[in-house]
Motif scaffolding. Structure first.
Motif, PDB file in Angstrom:
ATOM      1  N   ALA A 122      92.309  25.610  57.337  1.00 28.69           N
ATOM      2  CA  ALA A 122      91.692  25.843  56.073  1.00 28.69           C
ATOM      3  C   ALA A 122      92.221  27.663  56.162  1.00 28.69           C
ATOM      4  CB  ALA A 122      90.075  25.486  56.661  1.00 28.69           C
ATOM      5  N   THR A 123      91.704  27.727  55.360  1.00 33.06           N
ATOM      6  CA  THR A 123      91.472  29.441  54.835  1.00 33.06           C
ATOM      7  C   THR A 123      92.971  29.887  55.647  1.00 33.06           C
ATOM      8  OG1 THR A 123      90.253  30.301  56.915  1.00 33.06           O
ATOM      9  CG2 THR A 123      89.051  30.157  55.252  1.00 33.06           C
ATOM     10  N   PRO A 124      93.974  29.033  55.111  1.00 27.19           N
ATOM     11  CA  PRO A 124      94.929  29.773  55.700  1.00 27.19           C
ATOM     12  C   PRO A 124      96.259  31.283  55.008  1.00 27.19           C
ATOM     13  CG  PRO A 124      95.885  28.527  54.005  1.00 27.19           C
ATOM     14  CD  PRO A 124      94.473  28.201  53.767  1.00 27.19           C
ATOM     15  N   ALA A 125      96.912  32.276  55.881  1.00 26.05           N
ATOM     16  CA  ALA A 125      97.259  33.006  56.117  1.00 26.05           C
ATOM     17  C   ALA A 125      98.347  32.161  55.013  1.00 26.05           C
ATOM     18  CB  ALA A 125      97.774  34.195  56.881  1.00 26.05           C
ATOM     19  N   GLY A 126      98.734  32.008  53.852  1.00 31.55           N
ATOM     20  CA  GLY A 126      99.911  31.625  52.945  1.00 31.55           C
ATOM     21  C   GLY A 126     101.205  32.287  52.102  1.00 31.55           C
ATOM     22  N   VAL A 127     101.845  31.673  52.306  1.00 32.11           N
ATOM     23  CA  VAL A 127     102.994  32.803  51.731  1.00 32.11           C
ATOM     24  C   VAL A 127     104.154  31.983  50.772  1.00 32.11           C
ATOM     25  CG1 VAL A 127     105.283  33.610  52.247  1.00 32.11           C
ATOM     26  CG2 VAL A 127     103.411  33.709  53.671  1.00 32.11           C
ATOM     27  N   VAL A 128     104.111  31.681  49.291  1.00 33.66           N
ATOM     28  CA  VAL A 128     104.475  31.377  48.631  1.00 33.66           C
ATOM     29  C   VAL A 128     106.461  32.080  48.241  1.00 33.66           C
ATOM     30  CG1 VAL A 128     104.744  30.816  46.016  1.00 33.66           C
ATOM     31  CG2 VAL A 128     102.452  31.001  47.473  1.00 33.66           C
ATOM     32  N   LEU A 129     107.577  31.448  48.311  1.00 34.06           N
ATOM     33  CA  LEU A 129     108.424  31.767  48.492  1.00 34.06           C
ATOM     34  C   LEU A 129     108.186  30.946  46.613  1.00 34.06           C
ATOM     35  CD1 LEU A 129     110.746  31.160  51.318  1.00 34.06           C
ATOM     36  CD2 LEU A 129     109.444  32.652  51.047  1.00 34.06           C
ATOM     37  N   ALA A 141      97.557  25.674  44.668  1.00 31.62           N
ATOM     38  CA  ALA A 141      96.925  25.115  45.853  1.00 31.62           C
ATOM     39  C   ALA A 141      96.304  25.918  47.373  1.00 31.62           C
ATOM     40  CB  ALA A 141      98.178  24.365  46.507  1.00 31.62           C
ATOM     41  N   LEU A 142      96.824  27.032  47.419  1.00 31.38           N
ATOM     42  CA  LEU A 142      96.808  27.441  48.431  1.00 31.38           C
ATOM     43  C   LEU A 142      94.614  28.226  48.712  1.00 31.38           C
ATOM     44  CD1 LEU A 142      99.973  29.723  49.329  1.00 31.38           C
ATOM     45  CD2 LEU A 142      98.969  28.205  51.155  1.00 31.38           C
ATOM     46  N   ARG A 143      93.816  28.316  47.226  1.00 29.89           N
ATOM     47  CA  ARG A 143      93.050  29.066  46.438  1.00 29.89           C
ATOM     48  C   ARG A 143      92.901  27.168  47.264  1.00 29.89           C
ATOM     49  NH1 ARG A 143      89.782  28.745  41.773  1.00 29.89           N
ATOM     50  NH2 ARG A 143      91.067  26.738  41.963  1.00 29.89           N
ATOM     51  N   ASP A 144      92.530  26.629  46.878  1.00 26.40           N
ATOM     52  CA  ASP A 144      92.516  25.436  46.709  1.00 26.40           C
ATOM     53  C   ASP A 144      91.795  25.199  48.208  1.00 26.40           C
ATOM     54  OD1 ASP A 144      92.465  24.492  44.513  1.00 26.40           O
ATOM     55  OD2 ASP A 144      92.696  23.012  44.374  1.00 26.40           O
ATOM     56  N   LEU A 145      92.803  25.566  49.484  1.00 27.66           N
ATOM     57  CA  LEU A 145      93.245  25.086  50.613  1.00 27.66           C
ATOM     58  C   LEU A 145      91.897  26.373  51.553  1.00 27.66           C
ATOM     59  CD1 LEU A 145      96.234  24.116  51.525  1.00 27.66           C
ATOM     60  CD2 LEU A 145      94.414  23.242  52.346  1.00 27.66           C
ATOM     61  N   GLY A 146      91.448  27.259  51.126  1.00 27.48           N
ATOM     62  CA  GLY A 146      90.363  28.594  51.356  1.00 27.48           C
ATOM     63  C   GLY A 146      91.380  29.830  51.577  1.00 27.48           C
ATOM     64  N   ALA A 147      92.170  30.335  50.901  1.00 25.31           N
ATOM     65  CA  ALA A 147      92.607  31.388  50.734  1.00 25.31           C
ATOM     66  C   ALA A 147      92.586  32.294  49.834  1.00 25.31           C
ATOM     67  CB  ALA A 147      94.480  31.415  50.597  1.00 25.31           C
ATOM     68  N   ALA A 148      92.258  33.886  50.385  1.00 29.93           N
ATOM     69  CA  ALA A 148      92.048  34.348  49.134  1.00 29.93           C
ATOM     70  C   ALA A 148      92.975  34.616  48.885  1.00 29.93           C
ATOM     71  CB  ALA A 148      90.731  35.425  49.365  1.00 29.93           C
ATOM     72  N   THR A 149      93.668  35.749  49.542  1.00 32.17           N
ATOM     73  CA  THR A 149      95.099  36.184  50.126  1.00 32.17           C
ATOM     74  C   THR A 149      95.868  35.505  50.251  1.00 32.17           C
ATOM     75  OG1 THR A 149      93.961  38.420  49.670  1.00 32.17           O
ATOM     76  CG2 THR A 149      96.091  38.689  50.139  1.00 32.17           C
ATOM     77  N   ASP A 168      95.389  35.856  38.714  1.00 35.20           N
ATOM     78  CA  ASP A 168      94.399  36.300  37.923  1.00 35.20           C
ATOM     79  C   ASP A 168      93.386  35.271  38.053  1.00 35.20           C
ATOM     80  OD1 ASP A 168      96.004  39.096  38.448  1.00 35.20           O
ATOM     81  OD2 ASP A 168      96.573  38.960  36.137  1.00 35.20           O
ATOM     82  N   SER A 169      93.747  34.165  36.718  1.00 34.43           N
ATOM     83  CA  SER A 169      92.491  33.597  36.534  1.00 34.43           C
ATOM     84  C   SER A 169      91.884  32.400  37.421  1.00 34.43           C
ATOM     85  CB  SER A 169      93.927  32.265  35.665  1.00 34.43           C
ATOM     86  OG  SER A 169      94.314  32.974  34.483  1.00 34.43           O
ATOM     87  N   LEU A 170      92.330  32.546  38.450  1.00 33.16           N
ATOM     88  CA  LEU A 170      92.339  31.413  40.383  1.00 33.16           C
ATOM     89  C   LEU A 170      91.400  33.045  40.563  1.00 33.16           C
ATOM     90  CD1 LEU A 170      95.804  29.843  40.945  1.00 33.16           C
ATOM     91  CD2 LEU A 170      93.257  29.146  39.823  1.00 33.16           C
ATOM     92  N   GLY A 171      91.111  33.899  40.261  1.00 31.56           N
ATOM     93  CA  GLY A 171      90.414  34.831  41.118  1.00 31.56           C
ATOM     94  C   GLY A 171      91.257  34.722  42.661  1.00 31.56           C
ATOM     95  N   VAL A 172      93.062  35.151  42.518  1.00 30.57           N
ATOM     96  CA  VAL A 172      93.333  35.450  44.062  1.00 30.57           C
ATOM     97  C   VAL A 172      93.950  36.629  44.075  1.00 30.57           C
ATOM     98  CG1 VAL A 172      95.034  33.595  45.347  1.00 30.57           C
ATOM     99  CG2 VAL A 172      93.660  32.520  44.135  1.00 30.57           C
ATOM    100  N   ALA A 173      93.745  36.879  45.224  1.00 34.39           N
ATOM    101  CA  ALA A 173      94.501  38.178  45.041  1.00 34.39           C
ATOM    102  C   ALA A 173      96.234  38.659  45.817  1.00 34.39           C
ATOM    103  CB  ALA A 173      94.183  39.437  46.266  1.00 34.39           C
ATOM    104  N   LEU A 174      97.406  38.946  45.371  1.00 34.06           N
ATOM    105  CA  LEU A 174      98.819  38.575  45.315  1.00 34.06           C
ATOM    106  C   LEU A 174      98.908  39.624  45.925  1.00 34.06           C
ATOM    107  CD1 LEU A 174     100.198  37.593  42.424  1.00 34.06           C
ATOM    108  CD2 LEU A 174      99.090  35.661  44.754  1.00 34.06           C
TER     109      LEU A 174
END
Length: 286
Positions: A122-129, A141-149, A168-174
């Motif tokens: 849960a709440t992973p430090a996630g990176v997307v390439l 998907a990372l938002r669903d797993l609990g990531a906020a950023t 922006d739509s999901l409320g996730v900071a990039l």
């Protein structure tokens, strides 16, 4: 009447979707034919007009480069597809004496399930390439797993409109970065999702290898041909868990099978087992 479905994309000859879907329908005992149709973005409107004039369609799987273009070709967009502006699934529903086409997105569920079964916490430090449509699904998907950023690594930070709009739509900071110096960020992540085309991550993989450090997180590499990718090999050498893109494809296809057949609990472990067998994918224990 026998029903039919198809996967649309360009190029499409490499697709494993027909094998996955046909195995599922055979196990379920439903008569649905499933083919691959090579279609470009320019030809998509004509194809969809043709589909609307034919009886028997129950579903379309949508892959690159059509996931955004399909938004304009369906009667209704639902769920996270509406939020992301990315459609990978079209289902057909009886409506007003005919049918309507409904766009949805099963990529997010496919990514979430593949990562969970691989042990992502849960709440992973996630990176997307990458910064396109699949990257947008990865952020969701990372938002669903609990990531906020979420950190997004791209070759050109100016070409990130799709993933920015989704976040922006999901409320996730990039946190958007270019490839230079990204290897250490990658190695330290809890979860990495590569949405880059085959071999596009080879340079970054070499940089990670040069660090000679552990990579303890979970890597999902969406590109599954050729496999293993250089990034997957480097990651596994560093001690991390690797999820092949084929596994994500499997779990997003499971959701499509449910939509195309109208079956719920019937699409169970036994169906997933035959889908795995059809593409030579080992089933994870969970």
């Amino acid at each position: 009447m026998s029903l039919r479905a198809a996967v649309l994309g360009h190029p499409i000859s490499h697709s494993k979707s027909p094998a996955l879907h046909l195995a599922a329908y055979a196990k379920l005992g439903v008569e649905i034919g499933y083919t691959a149709i090579d279609v470009t973005e320019e030809l998509l409107p004509a194809l969809m007009r043709q589909v609307r004039g034919q009886a028997g369609w129950c579903g379309l799987s949508v892959t690159m480069p059509l996931k955004t273009a399909m938004l304009r070709q369906v009667d209704q967009v639902r769920g996270v597809a509406q939020t992301l502006g990315v459609v990978n699934t079209v289902s057909f529903e009886v409506h007003a004496g005919g049918f309507r086409t409904v766009g949805s997105n099963t990529d997010v569920a496919g990514i979430v399930n593949a990562l969970r079964y691989a042990g992502a916490g849960a709440t992973p430090a996630g990176v997307v390439l990458g910064g396109g449509g699949t990257a947008a699904a990865a952020v969701a998907a990372l938002r669903d797993l609990g990531a906020a950023t979420v950190t997004v690594i791209v070759r050109d930070p100016a070409r990130t409109a799709e993933v920015r709009a989704a976040a922006d739509s999901l409320g996730v900071a990039l946190d958007i970065r270019d490839m230079a110096g990204a290897a250490s960020v990658l190695a330290a992540a809890d979860v990495v999702i590569s949405t880059l085309p085959p071999r596009a991550a080879d340079g970054l993989a070499a940089q990670v290898a040069a660090l000679k450090t552990a990579t303890p997180g979970v890597l999902l590499d969406v590109a599954y041909d050729p496999w293993p990718s250089l990034l997957a090999s480097v990651w596994e050498t560093g001690g991390g868990a690797v999820v092949p893109g084929l596994e994500m494809l499997l779990y997003q296809a499971v959701e499509q099978v449910r939509l195309f057949t109208g079956r719920g609990a019937d699409v169970n472990g036994a169906v997933i087992d035959v889908m795995c067998d059809a593409v030579g994918l080992a089933r994870r224990a969970f």
